[in-house]
Design a protein around this motif. Structure first.
Motif, PDB file in Angstrom:
ATOM      1  N   ALA A 124       0.986  -1.086  -0.172  1.00 29.85           N
ATOM      2  CA  ALA A 124       0.100   0.005  -0.078  1.00 29.85           C
ATOM      3  C   ALA A 124       0.866   1.283   0.030  1.00 29.85           C
ATOM      4  CB  ALA A 124      -1.178  -0.057   1.217  1.00 29.85           C
ATOM      5  N   GLY A 125       1.995   1.192   0.761  1.00 29.52           N
ATOM      6  CA  GLY A 125       3.009   2.363   0.670  1.00 29.52           C
ATOM      7  C   GLY A 125       3.661   2.396  -0.728  1.00 29.52           C
ATOM      8  N   MET A 126       3.859   1.529  -1.619  1.00 29.48           N
ATOM      9  CA  MET A 126       4.356   1.577  -2.740  1.00 29.48           C
ATOM     10  C   MET A 126       3.245   2.187  -3.727  1.00 29.48           C
ATOM     11  SD  MET A 126       7.511   0.817  -2.970  1.00 29.48           S
ATOM     12  CE  MET A 126       8.817  -0.324  -2.185  1.00 29.48           C
ATOM     13  N   VAL A 127       1.949   1.817  -3.459  1.00 26.25           N
ATOM     14  CA  VAL A 127       0.964   2.443  -4.179  1.00 26.25           C
ATOM     15  C   VAL A 127       0.775   3.912  -4.127  1.00 26.25           C
ATOM     16  CG1 VAL A 127      -1.575   2.325  -4.686  1.00 26.25           C
ATOM     17  CG2 VAL A 127      -0.249   0.191  -4.603  1.00 26.25           C
ATOM     18  N   GLY A 128       0.937   4.304  -2.893  1.00 23.77           N
ATOM     19  CA  GLY A 128       0.648   5.772  -2.332  1.00 23.77           C
ATOM     20  C   GLY A 128       1.805   6.311  -2.976  1.00 23.77           C
ATOM     21  N   CYS A 129       3.043   6.110  -3.163  1.00 21.52           N
ATOM     22  CA  CYS A 129       4.059   6.763  -3.746  1.00 21.52           C
ATOM     23  C   CYS A 129       3.930   6.718  -5.317  1.00 21.52           C
ATOM     24  CB  CYS A 129       5.390   5.828  -3.426  1.00 21.52           C
ATOM     25  SG  CYS A 129       6.074   6.047  -1.812  1.00 21.52           S
ATOM     26  N   ALA A 130       3.373   5.908  -5.958  1.00 23.63           N
ATOM     27  CA  ALA A 130       3.007   5.835  -7.308  1.00 23.63           C
ATOM     28  C   ALA A 130       2.287   7.016  -7.523  1.00 23.63           C
ATOM     29  CB  ALA A 130       2.540   4.498  -7.785  1.00 23.63           C
ATOM     30  N   VAL A 131       0.935   7.366  -6.426  1.00 20.39           N
ATOM     31  CA  VAL A 131      -0.231   8.155  -6.603  1.00 20.39           C
ATOM     32  C   VAL A 131       0.699   9.553  -6.458  1.00 20.39           C
ATOM     33  CG1 VAL A 131      -2.046   9.009  -5.812  1.00 20.39           C
ATOM     34  CG2 VAL A 131      -1.884   6.593  -6.086  1.00 20.39           C
ATOM     35  N   ALA A 132       1.523   9.580  -5.483  1.00 21.14           N
ATOM     36  CA  ALA A 132       2.128  10.987  -5.263  1.00 21.14           C
ATOM     37  C   ALA A 132       2.982  11.598  -6.370  1.00 21.14           C
ATOM     38  CB  ALA A 132       2.870  10.862  -3.827  1.00 21.14           C
ATOM     39  N   VAL A 133       3.621  10.656  -6.889  1.00 19.83           N
ATOM     40  CA  VAL A 133       4.588  10.826  -7.892  1.00 19.83           C
ATOM     41  C   VAL A 133       3.952  11.234  -9.253  1.00 19.83           C
ATOM     42  CG1 VAL A 133       6.453  10.196  -9.521  1.00 19.83           C
ATOM     43  CG2 VAL A 133       6.316   9.578  -7.053  1.00 19.83           C
ATOM     44  N   ALA A 134       2.742  10.362  -9.594  1.00 17.52           N
ATOM     45  CA  ALA A 134       1.842  10.971 -10.562  1.00 17.52           C
ATOM     46  C   ALA A 134       1.173  12.063 -10.345  1.00 17.52           C
ATOM     47  CB  ALA A 134       0.852   9.834 -10.639  1.00 17.52           C
ATOM     48  N   LEU A 135       0.741  12.646  -9.311  1.00 22.54           N
ATOM     49  CA  LEU A 135       0.323  13.875  -9.206  1.00 22.54           C
ATOM     50  C   LEU A 135       1.296  15.005  -9.212  1.00 22.54           C
ATOM     51  CD1 LEU A 135      -2.001  13.079  -5.692  1.00 22.54           C
ATOM     52  CD2 LEU A 135      -2.944  13.802  -8.352  1.00 22.54           C
ATOM     53  N   TRP A 136       2.422  14.836  -8.737  1.00 23.20           N
ATOM     54  CA  TRP A 136       3.560  15.905  -9.362  1.00 23.20           C
ATOM     55  C   TRP A 136       3.775  15.776 -10.556  1.00 23.20           C
ATOM     56  CZ3 TRP A 136       8.368  14.996 -11.442  1.00 23.20           C
ATOM     57  CH2 TRP A 136       9.066  15.857 -11.367  1.00 23.20           C
ATOM     58  N   VAL A 137       3.697  14.899 -11.232  1.00 22.95           N
ATOM     59  CA  VAL A 137       4.120  14.738 -12.903  1.00 22.95           C
ATOM     60  C   VAL A 137       2.750  15.361 -13.539  1.00 22.95           C
ATOM     61  CG1 VAL A 137       4.064  13.420 -14.990  1.00 22.95           C
ATOM     62  CG2 VAL A 137       5.387  12.560 -12.878  1.00 22.95           C
ATOM     63  N   ALA A 138       1.561  15.395 -13.091  1.00 24.75           N
ATOM     64  CA  ALA A 138       0.554  15.833 -13.671  1.00 24.75           C
ATOM     65  C   ALA A 138       0.779  17.465 -13.476  1.00 24.75           C
ATOM     66  CB  ALA A 138      -0.835  15.672 -12.945  1.00 24.75           C
ATOM     67  N   GLY A 139       1.207  17.917 -12.269  1.00 25.31           N
ATOM     68  CA  GLY A 139       1.254  19.276 -12.137  1.00 25.31           C
ATOM     69  C   GLY A 139       2.708  19.991 -12.838  1.00 25.31           C
ATOM     70  N   ALA A 140       3.640  19.097 -13.034  1.00 30.25           N
ATOM     71  CA  ALA A 140       4.761  19.392 -13.745  1.00 30.25           C
ATOM     72  C   ALA A 140       4.733  19.504 -15.331  1.00 30.25           C
ATOM     73  CB  ALA A 140       5.780  18.557 -13.573  1.00 30.25           C
ATOM     74  N   VAL A 141       3.551  19.115 -15.625  1.00 33.81           N
ATOM     75  CA  VAL A 141       3.234  19.362 -17.090  1.00 33.81           C
ATOM     76  C   VAL A 141       2.958  20.766 -17.492  1.00 33.81           C
ATOM     77  CG1 VAL A 141       1.224  18.894 -18.763  1.00 33.81           C
ATOM     78  CG2 VAL A 141       2.167  17.191 -17.600  1.00 33.81           C
TER      79      VAL A 141
END
Length: 393
Positions: A171-188
């Protein structure tokens, strides 16, 4: 002036764009807790030995990063900068997904290798983008380090909260995947151009890593950046062990000692940034961390050691951003190149923990902790040599 030292004119980033790039540092440190704090759960799930946890969780992924990361970061000084940032960010998130689905140590290690490489590239490109658009390199890098320090403090707390809710390491790894994906969405939304918009990429010998590494001042400061690993994870582990074995604090008390040092680093970075991050701050910061570290080892009890570690953290916090900013100033206009060339001394990241462990086993944890003063002492020596070198004709 040659292409290798040319400083192009670059439009500064907006406050929003800079904030989005700074978030990368916080997200990275926040997510780094997943494979470390979650190691006991991970080890039991995949039936690994303690050695296996380090081999599959750290050594193999780090070796992959050593081979792949520098080349991608070097290319970020060209027109591919934004594509490399977003591509590495997406891969970073997917790497955590692979980890969450892993059913064997090898698959976990493959996922972490993707994470190590992609995160390293994304962070280096984000950092170089901030540096390239700023006239205040020291202050930018202090803010970057401060963001990472805050993420470092929040990571274990987030994992502890997840564990209290019944979530495991997956679950921690999934949370990390979501956190990074949200950052990438902003970095666009970040308008990240190349380091030399409108110019051709460097050609010939002047644009090669070997040419850049002939600059002795750059090489010296890259060594200084690598030395900053000593008062980071190595100090944290050493302080925790010293608290239990040397001061009899138990694990909870050892955690408080570590928190004292980390809190000092956050406060030191914040105060240093408020002062404008002056380059002259290197010497007092190094002296403060030396005095605090050695006083902590000499302290007769845990409360005094904790206070001394807080003082040490105050001085330790600014050292990495000041060393890295000095490296960037040694090779102006080539932030991606500097970030790539940092990997020259990355093998020391593998050597330092081994040397610390050997010294602790043979001479004691106190002596080994005192030896970590090599970081501030080495930075003082590099600063003195660099000053003399820049004055010489």
């Amino acid at each position: 002036m040659t292409d290798a030292v040319r400083t192009p004119v670059i439009r500064p980033l907006s406050a929003l764009a800079a904030s989005l790039l700074l978030l990368a540092a916080a997200v990275d440190e926040l997510c780094s807790a997943a494979p470390t704090v979650g190691a006991p759960d991970l080890r039991a799930d995949l039936s690994m030995s303690v050695t296996g946890v380090y081999v599959f969780g750290t050594v193999l992924p780090l070796l992959a990063a050593l081979v792949i990361e520098p080349a991608l970061v070097w290319l970020s000084d060209g027109p591919r900068r934004r594509a490399i940032l977003l591509g590495s960010g997406a891969s970073w998130s997917l790497g955590y997904v692979v980890c969450a689905l892993a059913r064997s140590p090898w698959v976990l290690s493959a996922g972490l290798a993707v994470v190590f490489v992609a995160a390293g590239v994304a962070l280096a490109v984000a950092r170089s983008g901030l540096v390239a658009g700023s006239m205040h390199v020291e202050r930018v890098l202090v803010r970057w380090t401060l963001a990472g320090a805050v993420g470092d403090l929040l990571g274990p707390l987030a994992l502890a909260g997840l564990g209290a809710l019944g979530g495991g390491w997956r679950a921690g790894m999934v949370g990390c995947a979501v956190a990074v994906a949200l950052w990438v969405a902003g970095a666009v939304a970040v308008p990240l151009g190349s380091a030399a918009d409108g110019d051709e990429e460097d050609e010939g010998e002047e644009g090669t890593p070997w040419a850049a590494l002939r600059d002795r001042r750059l090489l010296a400061w890259l060594l200084g950046v690598s030395l900053c690993a000593l008062l980071d994870e190595i100090l944290v582990a050493g302080v925790a062990l010293y608290g239990v074995e040397g001061l009899g604090t138990g694990w909870a008390g050892a955690g408080l000692l570590v928190a004292c040092e980390m809190t000092g680093a956050v406060v030191g970075l914040w105060a240093f940034e408020r002062l404008g991050a002056p380059r002259s701050g290197m010497l007092p910061a190094c002296l403060l961390s030396l005095v605090g570290l050695w006083t902590a080892v000499a302290a007769p009890n845990a409360p005094l050691a904790g206070l001394a570690l807080f003082v040490s953290g105050l001085g330790t916090g600014p050292q990495y951003p000041l060393a890295l900013s000095a490296a960037h100033r040694a090779l102006p206009g080539r932030p991606g190149a500097v970030e790539a060339l940092k990997n020259v001394f990355t093998p020391l990241d593998l050597l330092f923990p081994l040397a610390f462990g050997a010294l602790a086993d043979h001479a004691g944890l106190g002596v080994a902790l005192v030896a970590l003063g090599l970081q501030p002492a080495g930075l003082i020596a590099i600063r003195a040599w660099s000053s003399r070198s820049s004055r010489s004709p």
